[in-house]
Structure formats: C-alpha cells, structure tokens
Design an enzyme around this catalytic site. Structure first.
Site, mmCIF file in Angstrom:
data_model
loop_
_atom_site.group_PDB
_atom_site.id
_atom_site.type_symbol
_atom_site.label_atom_id
_atom_site.label_comp_id
_atom_site.label_asym_id
_atom_site.label_seq_id
_atom_site.Cartn_x
_atom_site.Cartn_y
_atom_site.Cartn_z
ATOM 1 N N ASP A 1 -0.366 -3.962 5.896
ATOM 2 C CA ASP A 1 -0.984 -3.724 7.191
ATOM 3 C C ASP A 1 -2.466 -4.076 7.104
ATOM 4 O O ASP A 1 -3.085 -3.881 6.068
ATOM 5 C CB ASP A 1 -0.865 -2.260 7.553
ATOM 6 C CG ASP A 1 0.569 -1.764 7.621
ATOM 7 O OD1 ASP A 1 1.506 -2.530 7.349
ATOM 8 O OD2 ASP A 1 0.760 -0.587 7.902
ATOM 9 N N HIS B 1 5.943 -5.551 12.028
ATOM 10 C CA HIS B 1 5.285 -4.244 11.949
ATOM 11 C C HIS B 1 4.925 -3.736 13.344
ATOM 12 O O HIS B 1 3.832 -3.269 13.623
ATOM 13 C CB HIS B 1 4.037 -4.292 11.061
ATOM 14 C CG HIS B 1 3.602 -2.926 10.595
ATOM 15 N ND1 HIS B 1 2.670 -2.160 11.251
ATOM 16 C CD2 HIS B 1 4.022 -2.160 9.561
ATOM 17 C CE1 HIS B 1 2.501 -1.007 10.623
ATOM 18 N NE2 HIS B 1 3.315 -0.981 9.592
ATOM 19 N N ASP C 1 5.822 4.328 4.999
ATOM 20 C CA ASP C 1 6.710 3.331 5.611
ATOM 21 C C ASP C 1 6.721 2.011 4.830
ATOM 22 O O ASP C 1 7.393 1.060 5.237
ATOM 23 C CB ASP C 1 6.365 3.108 7.092
ATOM 24 C CG ASP C 1 4.896 2.763 7.316
ATOM 25 O OD1 ASP C 1 4.053 3.140 6.489
ATOM 26 O OD2 ASP C 1 4.595 2.099 8.324
ATOM 27 N N HIS C 2 5.995 1.972 3.707
ATOM 28 C CA HIS C 2 5.997 0.778 2.862
ATOM 29 C C HIS C 2 6.496 1.027 1.444
ATOM 30 O O HIS C 2 6.653 0.087 0.682
ATOM 31 C CB HIS C 2 4.593 0.154 2.824
ATOM 32 C CG HIS C 2 4.160 -0.365 4.156
ATOM 33 N ND1 HIS C 2 4.184 -1.701 4.486
ATOM 34 C CD2 HIS C 2 3.766 0.290 5.275
ATOM 35 C CE1 HIS C 2 3.787 -1.845 5.747
ATOM 36 N NE2 HIS C 2 3.525 -0.653 6.250
ATOM 37 N N HIS D 1 1.287 3.867 1.966
ATOM 38 C CA HIS D 1 1.766 4.597 3.132
ATOM 39 C C HIS D 1 3.292 4.623 3.058
ATOM 40 O O HIS D 1 3.924 3.646 2.637
ATOM 41 C CB HIS D 1 1.297 3.943 4.437
ATOM 42 C CG HIS D 1 -0.115 4.287 4.798
ATOM 43 N ND1 HIS D 1 -0.892 3.504 5.611
ATOM 44 C CD2 HIS D 1 -0.896 5.353 4.446
ATOM 45 C CE1 HIS D 1 -2.079 4.066 5.763
ATOM 46 N NE2 HIS D 1 -2.108 5.190 5.048
ATOM 47 N N HIS E 1 0.854 -1.193 0.000
ATOM 48 C CA HIS E 1 0.000 0.000 0.000
ATOM 49 C C HIS E 1 0.884 1.235 0.000
ATOM 50 O O HIS E 1 2.104 1.140 0.165
ATOM 51 C CB HIS E 1 -0.990 -0.017 1.163
ATOM 52 C CG HIS E 1 -0.374 0.062 2.531
ATOM 53 N ND1 HIS E 1 0.526 -0.874 3.006
ATOM 54 C CD2 HIS E 1 -0.529 0.967 3.535
ATOM 55 C CE1 HIS E 1 0.868 -0.545 4.243
ATOM 56 N NE2 HIS E 1 0.266 0.564 4.589
#
Lengths: 302, 302
Positions: free
Chosen positions: B210, B268, B64-65, B62, B60
């Site tokens: 997530d 995570h 941090d990914h 976001h 996805h």
C-alpha cells in the site's frame, strides 16, 4: 441454547472445510469458542451479529484453533467497536496478539482483556448472574482446556393465576421470584411453593477439543445436556490417537456414556475422511443417547 | 509471466472479497506476494500447486497483507514439505512467526529462512540466473515495500536453419548462445549475429501496495511491462488518502503514466465500493495505456 458450528475439521482450512470455531448463544450471551483461520468470514457467512461477542474462549494454541483470532480482533478495530472484549486462553496468547498489533502500529478502539490460563485443575474463568464458565483440563500435545458453560438457576416463576386469585399486590413479585413467602393483610401466610413454579432448569454445554481419551474429565462434565467431544479419527485409525493425542468417535462416545450426557456432538474430523456420517455410526455402537455430527454451518438448538 | 490475483481488497476479509495476495509465475518461479487471512484457501480454490512456492514477499505488517502467512507456513509443515522456504518482509516478521510456532510447540519439516528488511532505499532481495527481485520503498503508515520482479536476459536464440545450412557442429551451440562467433574448418568466421536472434526481452512486474501517492518510485518502476498499483479510493474519497496513506485510481494512473508502464493493474479497493469497474473508468481519464481491474480469482497472462 443455540450452537452454531463455524468449523469442525482438524488441521488445515480448505475450500470445503473450516478449522474449529463455534458460537454458543446462552442466556443472552454470544460466546465464541476457538477461532481457526477464517473465523471472521464464517461469522459473516452465517450472518451472525458478531459484534455481540464479548467473550472468546480459546482451547489451545494450535493454529487450527486460534489463527483467526488476530483477524477478528483487527476487524473489530476497523468496525470501531467500543465494547470490552475478553479473551480466555493459554498463557502466551496475549503476547502473540499484542505483538501483531504492535507491529502494525495498531491500537484497539475498545478495551481488550486477556485472561491467561495455566492451571491444570478445573477453574471458573467467567461468571455473571446468568452464566458460569469453567475450564475442562484436557490431555493434548500442548496445554489445552475445554470449557463448560452453565446457566445459573434463574428466579422462581410466578403462578400468575394463583397470585391474582389471592389478590397479592405486584410489589411482592420480586420477593416471590426470589423464593419469599407473602403475609396477607389478614395475617395469612402464603407459602412460596403455592404461588410459584421451579426456575427453569440449568443448561450445561461442554466443549472438549482437542484431547486424548481421558476419563479424568468425567466428574466435570457429568450429566451435561450437550457434550461436544472431538473425534478426529475413526476406529481404523485408533493407533494414531496416542501419538497425536486425539480420540476416535467410539472413544468420544464412551466418554459421553460414562458421563451420562444428554446429547453428544461429534467434530474435529481429520480431513482424510470424505464421509463424516461414519463418525456417528461408529459412536452409536457405544452410546445410545442422541448423537449429532457437527458440520460447518450446522445450527443446533437445544 | 502469469499473475493470479488471490485477493485484492483492503481491510477485512469477507465472504465475497479477500485481502491482498497474488501469485506471480515468472521464468519457472512461483512467487507469492502478500498473504492476507485465507490465502491458503485461495491457493487451493485456484488449484495452484502451492508447494512450488519457495519465496514469499510481504509488503508490510498490516493484517490484510500477512495474517495468512502463519497458516500457510503451518500447512506446509502438515504436508511434510521438504523444500526451503524464504520469507521476505519488514523486520518483526520473523519474531511473530517464530513465536506462533513456539507456542504451538511446532517445528517446520523444512528450512524456513527470513530475510528481514529495514532499508529505505531500493535493494536487491533475491537473485538467481533467471530472475532478480528488488524492493520498491513505499510511503505508508508503517514500513512498507513494493517489489519489482525482473527476468534476466536469457541466452541468444539459435537460427537453426542458418546453422544447419553452414554445417556447424552441435558442440558449438552453447558458445553461440552465449554470443560467440564460429570459425569454420576453412577459416571462415561466422558472425554470431548472422546465426542467432536476440534473447527474449526481459519482463518486469512491479507490485506497489500500500502507498500514498509517491513519484519517488518512478525511477525504480520506469518502463515496466506491468504495474500493480493500489487504488484504495475513488476520486470522491481523495480527501482520505493523506490520513490513510493510500491512493486513488487517478493517482495510480498518474504514476503509471509518468513511469511509462505497459499495463496498469488496479487493486486494493476499499470495501465500501460495490462497483469496482469505476476504478478503471477513473484511471482511464489519466492513463491511456492498458488498464485492468484486478479481482479475486482473476488470472492475467502477460
């Protein structure tokens, strides 16, 4: 002023080197200059209170100078930052940051202002009562600016001993600091120059990365206290400078000499070199002033 | 299969923790799964031959990914990569990468293919003769997919001793591997099952990060050998899961139990916790299979 080098290597971040980013602390400001990938981690590693950064200056949109910006902006959001943040950089920087925020359905907790630059002439991009920041148009493969940071003349400094001897009331101090004379009750006029010292001299820091050798910048950076000038290559790779629009250490030194700067800081080293002290050695053959090799984590107090 | 955890912490990269990224080596492939900021440095730190990565799967958008994706794509360019690179991820990923390449006036030295995902149903996104990859639709604040990596049934394995005893010529080997019987010169039919072993069993790895707790994924991940399931929180922060659309370690364990997986890998973790062993402890109260705490740099051979 205090300069913290977060990263000073060209091209790709590696385990042992970081791309360009620096923190300049000047007259109470904490300015971030460029933000290669990993900048926020470098800020933490150097234990800088990076929430104090309110102004970020990006030279150009090559990845090794701005891929860390979106991460820092996001982290400020996660830390629930409230203070305004100003980003200065080439046109396009707003679109790329806002696109990423939009795709992650994110909204900053603070006001985020973009000041997009397009001028090919030097211009003032930030000014307050303490500091003035101008662009330094550079010659690179994409639209690029260096930045000149300059403290403003402060107030005149009181000669407390002389003032007290003359029995001058404290209510005159602000006037005196601004350069005014004082008329005593008996009509005597006290000249400002007799009860003050000159203000602290202004300080000027010029950041010039990335650029091809360009004497056009000399009038802008003339006599600065400190010049950071890119030196991607050693002399043996001088033939690469035209194609890549970068400089050698000797060329950086020549600019420093022509501009009569106080201190030259070298950086933006190609990662092909293992011994960065060679940059200083080569620059010393051209410029006799102080030369410093930037390195990740280095802190210079000027 | 071999799983290398490049980063397994939530939110912001820090000096001691990295955001999500993993390398899965399976049947000759080296897959990169998610790419938080700093991924390319983590790849170097773990001494992975990362030019072997031909397929990158992003869950996805976001930061941090995926904030490390553009840096990796740029570095591949600087390394003059020639092999095709395929990126799988939510719609929008192509725009954000191409915008950044355009702003830096850069062109990749290799063919870069984007496979943008929009389906809310599980779908096959990659397949060759060795591996098949499917999406696992997850329930997060933005459109998110986990990925299920599955080796394909290989050929039947020859019982060389039996084959040689029967004097079967090598020219039959390919036929035998594909399951065929052999008729000898005297007319005797040799059954395939008497001269082969079953193929290696298929291996399945499910990456789920997530996500909010969702039993809808269970039919997709049923009986996998290894499940990586996010566990952002400990039980004490269970009240945060609905708002943030994340899971606790216990919830991850419940999914592992219901899906009858072999090994559960937790990760995570919210950076609020200093002791990640607590995640395993809490998960163990629910799931009796093998539970592993992912940590940056961990390598798991399954």
């Amino acid at each position: 002023m205090k300069l913290t080098i977060l990263g000073c290597y060209a091209a790709t971040p590696r385990t042992i080197t970081n791309p360009t980013s620096q923190v300049l602390e000047m007259n109470g400001h904490m300015f971030l200059i460029d933000a290669g990938e990993g900048t926020q981690v470098q800020l933490r590693r150097r234990k800088l209170k990076f929430q104090r950064i309110n102004h970020i200056f990006i030279s150009h949109l090559h990845g090794d100078h701005f891929y860390g910006l979106i991460g820092l902006i996001s982290t400020f959001m996660l830390l629930n930052r409230q203070a305004d943040l100003h980003v200065y950089g080439p046109k396009g920087i707003k679109e790329v940051i806002l696109l990423q925020l939009r795709l992650s359905n994110s909204f900053t907790s603070y006001k985020l202002y973009f000041h997009e630059l397009t001028s090919k002439e030097s211009e003032i991009v930030f000014e307050d009562d303490k500091v003035i920041v101008r662009t330094i148009p550079l010659d690179h493969r994409v639209y690029t600016n260096g930045y000149l940071f300059e403290t403003k003349h402060g107030e005149r400094r009181l000669r407390i001993g002389a003032i007290e001897d003359l029995g001058i009331d404290r209510c005159y101090y602000q006037k005196i600091k601004r350069g005014g004379n004082v008329t005593l009750d008996d009509g005597t006029v006290i000249e400002n120059k007799d009860i003050t010292y000159d203000p602290e001299p202004t300080e000027r820091y010029a950041f010039c990365s990335d650029t091809y050798y360009s004497e056009a910048i000399i009038p802008i950076i003339k006599d600065v206290n400190v010049l950071y000038h890119e030196s991607t290559f050693l002399d043996s790779e001088e033939h690469n400078t035209q194609r890549t629009k970068h400089c050698t250490a000797k060329q950086a030194a020549k600019i420093a000499k022509l501009a009569n700067v106080g201190t030259l800081v070298l950086g933006h080293y190609s990662t092909r070199y293992n011994d960065i002290t060679l940059f200083k050695k080569e620059a010393e053959t051209v410029f006799s002033g102080t030369i410093l090799n930037a390195d990740d984590g280095a802190i210079f107090n000027f």
